[in-house]
Write an enzyme that holds these catalytic residues in place. Structure first.
Site, PDB file in Angstrom:
ATOM      1  N   ASP A  61       0.837  -1.211   0.000  1.00 50.59           N
ATOM      2  CA  ASP A  61       0.000   0.000   0.000  1.00 50.59           C
ATOM      3  C   ASP A  61       0.868   1.256   0.000  1.00 50.59           C
ATOM      4  O   ASP A  61       2.057   1.216   0.336  1.00 50.59           O
ATOM      5  CB  ASP A  61      -0.899  -0.043   1.247  1.00 50.59           C
ATOM      6  CG  ASP A  61      -2.229   0.664   1.025  1.00 50.59           C
ATOM      7  OD1 ASP A  61      -2.325   1.475   0.084  1.00 50.59           O
ATOM      8  OD2 ASP A  61      -3.160   0.406   1.810  1.00 50.59           O
ATOM      9  N   ASP A 110     -10.848   2.041  -3.216  1.00 49.84           N
ATOM     10  CA  ASP A 110     -11.388   1.792  -1.876  1.00 49.84           C
ATOM     11  C   ASP A 110     -12.910   1.825  -1.894  1.00 49.84           C
ATOM     12  O   ASP A 110     -13.545   1.496  -0.891  1.00 49.84           O
ATOM     13  CB  ASP A 110     -10.873   2.855  -0.893  1.00 49.84           C
ATOM     14  CG  ASP A 110      -9.508   2.490  -0.344  1.00 49.84           C
ATOM     15  OD1 ASP A 110      -9.098   1.318  -0.481  1.00 49.84           O
ATOM     16  OD2 ASP A 110      -8.839   3.380   0.218  1.00 49.84           O
TER      17      ASP A 110
HETATM   18  C1  GLA Z   1      -5.790   1.983   2.292  1.00 50.75           C
HETATM   19  C2  GLA Z   1      -6.166   0.817   1.394  1.00 50.75           C
HETATM   20  C3  GLA Z   1      -7.222  -0.020   2.080  1.00 50.75           C
HETATM   21  C4  GLA Z   1      -6.681  -0.510   3.413  1.00 50.75           C
HETATM   22  C5  GLA Z   1      -6.249   0.667   4.261  1.00 50.75           C
HETATM   23  C6  GLA Z   1      -5.557   0.209   5.517  1.00 50.75           C
HETATM   24  O1  GLA Z   1      -6.814   2.882   2.422  1.00 50.75           O
HETATM   25  O2  GLA Z   1      -6.620   1.274   0.168  1.00 50.75           O
HETATM   26  O3  GLA Z   1      -7.582  -1.108   1.264  1.00 50.75           O
HETATM   27  O4  GLA Z   1      -5.622  -1.388   3.188  1.00 50.75           O
HETATM   28  O5  GLA Z   1      -5.356   1.520   3.563  1.00 50.75           O
HETATM   29  O6  GLA Z   1      -5.131   1.265   6.291  1.00 50.75           O
END
Ligand code: GLA
Length: 723
Positions: A474, A544
């Protein structure tokens, strides 16, 4: 090489790159300048020089320079547009006068040093033409590299710049491609967005103006994707001419369509010139990222299919490239930070029972991270939450017959972390300035080798020790002070690009050391969905926003460039956490199947009836996986234009077809609605699972009615097999 070939007629100064469905024609003029006479439909290798006269129509002599279809425009001599290359020399001027010096033609395609790029597996898959140009006064040598693929309708283009002179130079603009197109009666298409609504296609008319899309964020970004296309005004998804460019790069970029006062268009893409200047000492070279160029006369679907095929097979790499991707469950929306080992195992057992293959533990497993305010950089397991450590948990997951995956955000550091307390200068920052936080975090300075080595070691030690089969990589914020403590003042504008080179080194090292680990990239959802990262990690978390209705648009728009096999798509809980909307379990599954399918919810909270549906969905996905991952994807109806969305997947051998249609809102007394399928054999017979049969001709010419229920956010899936 089959029907793709590069013709060189050096005596006449001609280079004709003839792909399967395109021609890209270069010609030297009498003064040694390189001109681009045609990029478009395939033409015979005839007398190309005649094409040049088209540019002269109606021109008075003194205006000629501005009309020249320059292949590598540079400042000076009457070119006033964005240069593809500019360099400031010790005299303080930026004039470049590049003359053709020679060429090489080789089988195959060389790798680009330090950068991701499309590749071949054997030399007979491609031919590469390298043209050498030189500014003799400065000793600046430019190598333009073009690769024509035998099996892909894509032209790969990049540039290397070498300082063969005696004085240092400062490169201030180095684009990967800048291609003139005859005329300007076009529309422009780009992919705009924001967090949770990434890559929405936007089509606007081109005017005598400069249309730019860009990122200055040190990431390709949610806001614009490194992609730009121009289309004939009459072009649709299915017909008409389209010219598209994308970049194999994950940082700041510029893409531009400029129409000049002579009514010609120039399409450019590359590193953002405001965000990357580069000192080039004598003897040094600079390599630009690679641009991928597609011309299609089959409308947008034709362009997308050309990008999809190359990206899936010759940008993505490694063990997982062609393997069936595991159906996964991710605990993020199911538990957020609030989990125990017991809870995770309870979810995992349910997941195993419905056929899931991979359990992914998301954020919150390390340091004292129970909120997003701390611990990034401290990749040490929190034993209060996971008493057996990651190793203990992964053993239990493996014991259940599941693969085990883990979330990292390796490029970041929380100010509240042991790492930051030990190394406050390891983050990107400007001397004596505020370090702007976003999501309570700062970005590690990956332009530094010591920081790269730390990140490699931190991730590798977990992967080595703990039995991890999958990594979610990420990156949740963009750069605000993209400067480095290690670079001198005059090198600070190199930081962003050095960061990307550092990130690529980290990823190259880790993916080589752990070839069987499946890596999926993520950036606050889809904030870094680009070919650069797909080279290292064959799938990306698309957004997301997991709302099925929203995902219709996000996945539709993403598919303009990227294949479904690159997109992560999960069934999540209702009411949806991003929108509060409720869609049926079936709809959520039928949208998620058009990507790398997974679940992201607390399966222990699902009623049995939905668990049964989930099990059926997983079974169906598994039987369709080859077609979904490797088939030809065609967009049929756009969710941006009406109440419906539809697409199809056709297996590589053409025998299996999956048709997916979606309705957003129920309408009373609805208009009749049929959707025509594409790419079938007109005379062949296609059977549904319940024994109905249709000719390909009928499916393509008459189409299928969509028996959608009287329910908002509903879906209809039909499998057809050629008999
Ligand atoms: C980001 C990612 C999510 C999740 C969060 C965790 O927003 O896109 O899928 O992994 O971080 O903090």
């Amino acid at each position: 090489m089959g029907c793709a070939v590069i013709y060189v007629d050096e005596k006449r100064g001609r280079f004709h790159l003839q792909g399967r469905g395109y021609s890209y024609c270069l010609q030297l003029d009498e003064e040694g300048r390189l001109l681009n006479l045609h990029w478009g439909g395939r033409i015979p290798d005839a007398d190309l020089s005649q094409l040049l006269s088209f540019y002269w129509e109606g021109a008075s002599f003194d205006l000629r320079y501005g009309r020249l279809p320059l292949e590598l425009p540079t400042p000076g001599a009457g070119y006033y547009g964005t240069g593809a290359l500019s360099a400031v020399n010790p005299n303080g001027d930026s004039i470049l006068c590049l003359q053709y010096k020679g060429y090489t033609l080789t089988a195959g395609k060389p790798a680009l040093p330090g950068l991701p790029a499309s590749y071949v597996e054997s030399p007979d898959e491609a031919q590469t033409l390298t043209l050498l140009l030189e500014d003799e006064l400065l000793g600046l040598r430019v190598r333009l590299m073009y690769t024509v693929f035998a099996n892909y309708d894509v032209l790969a283009r990049s540039m290397a710049v070498e300082n063969a002179g005696k004085a240092p130079l400062e490169l201030t603009c180095m684009l990967s491609a800048s291609v003139p197109l005859y005329g300007c009666d076009y529309d422009l298409l780009h992919l705009k967005g924001g967090w949770g609504r990434e890559r929405a296609p936007q089509r606007v008319p081109l005017n005598q103006a400069i249309s730019r899309v860009e990122s200055r964020r040190g990431a390709s970004g949610h806001e614009q994707n490194p992609f730009l296309a121009v289309l004939e005004k009459s072009a649709t998804e299915f017909q008409g001419r389209v010219w598209g460019q994308t970049l194999v790069y994950s940082g700041s970029f510029l893409a531009e369509a400029a129409v000049n006062n002579f009514g010609h268009t120039r399409l450019s893409i590359g590193l953002h010139p405001d965000m990357c200047h580069w000192r080039l000492a004598p003897g040094e070279s600079f390599q630009t990222p690679e641009a991928l160029l597609v011309y299609s006369d089959q409308g947008l679907n034709g362009m997308s299919q050309a990008f999809h095929a190359l990206i899936r097979q010759r940008v993505c790499r490694g063990y997982w490239r062609d393997r069936q991707r595991p159906v996964l469950i991710n605990n993020w929306e199911g538990t957020y930070f609030d989990f125990t080992e017991e809870k995770l195992l309870a979810i995992a057992e349910k997941a195993r029972d419905i056929g899931v293959e991979l359990f992914v533990l998301d954020d919150g497993w390390f340091g004292k991270r129970n909120t997003d305010t701390c611990s990034l950089g401290d990749w040490v397991v929190n034993l209060d939450k996971l008493p057996g450590g990651i190793r203990g948990l992964s053993e239990k997951m493996h014991g259940l017959g599941l693969l085990f995956g883990l979330w990292f955000e390796p490029e970041m550091v929380s100010p509240d972390s042991d790492l930051y307390r030990a190394h406050p200068d390891w983050c990107l920052h400007a001397k004596d300035r505020v370090r702007t936080q976003a999501r309570h975090q700062l970005i590690l300075d990956l332009s530094r080798q010591d920081v790269q080595d730390y990140v490699i070691q931190a991730v590798a030690s977990v992967l080595e020790r703990d039995g991890v089969d999958y990594v979610k990589w990420d990156m949740n914020r963009n750069m605000t002070e993209p400067f480095s403590a290690l670079l001198p003042a005059e090198g600070q504008l190199e930081t962003q690009h050095r960061y990307m080179l550092g990130l690529y080194r980290v990823l190259e090292t880790l993916t080589a050391r752990f070839p069987k680990v499946l890596f999926e990239s993520c950036s606050g959802g889809g904030g870094r969905f680009d070919c650069g990262l797909l080279y290292y990690m064959p799938q990306t978390w698309t957004s997301d926003d997991t709302d099925a209705n929203e995902r219709l648009q996000i996945q539709y728009g993403t598919s303009i460039v990227y294949p479904p096999a690159a997109m992560g798509a999960h069934v999540s809980a209702v009411p949806n956490h991003q929108t509060g909307r409720i869609a049926s379990f079936q709809m959520r599954g039928n949208v998620a199947l058009a990507g790398n399918f997974g679940f992201e919810l607390d399966l222990t909270a699902l009623p049995q009836q939905e668990l049964d549906q989930a099990k059926e969905q997983v079974l169906a996905i598994k039987s369709l996986r080859d077609t979904l991952q490797k088939g030809v994807f065609t967009r049929l109806e756009s969710p941006f234009e009406g109440n419906f969305a539809a697409w199809q997947f056709l297996s590589q051998d053409g025998a299996d077809l999956l048709f997916c249609a979606y309705q957003r809102l129920v309408q009373p007394n609805p208009l009749s609605h049929r959707i025509r399928l594409r790419g079938l054999e007109p005379e062949a017979c296609y059977r549904t699972e319940d024994g109905q049969s249709y000719s390909g001709g009928r499916l393509m010419e008459v189409g299928l009615p969509i028996p959608l229920p009287k329910e908002d956010f509903s879906s209809y899936i039909l499998r057809l097999h050629r008999s």
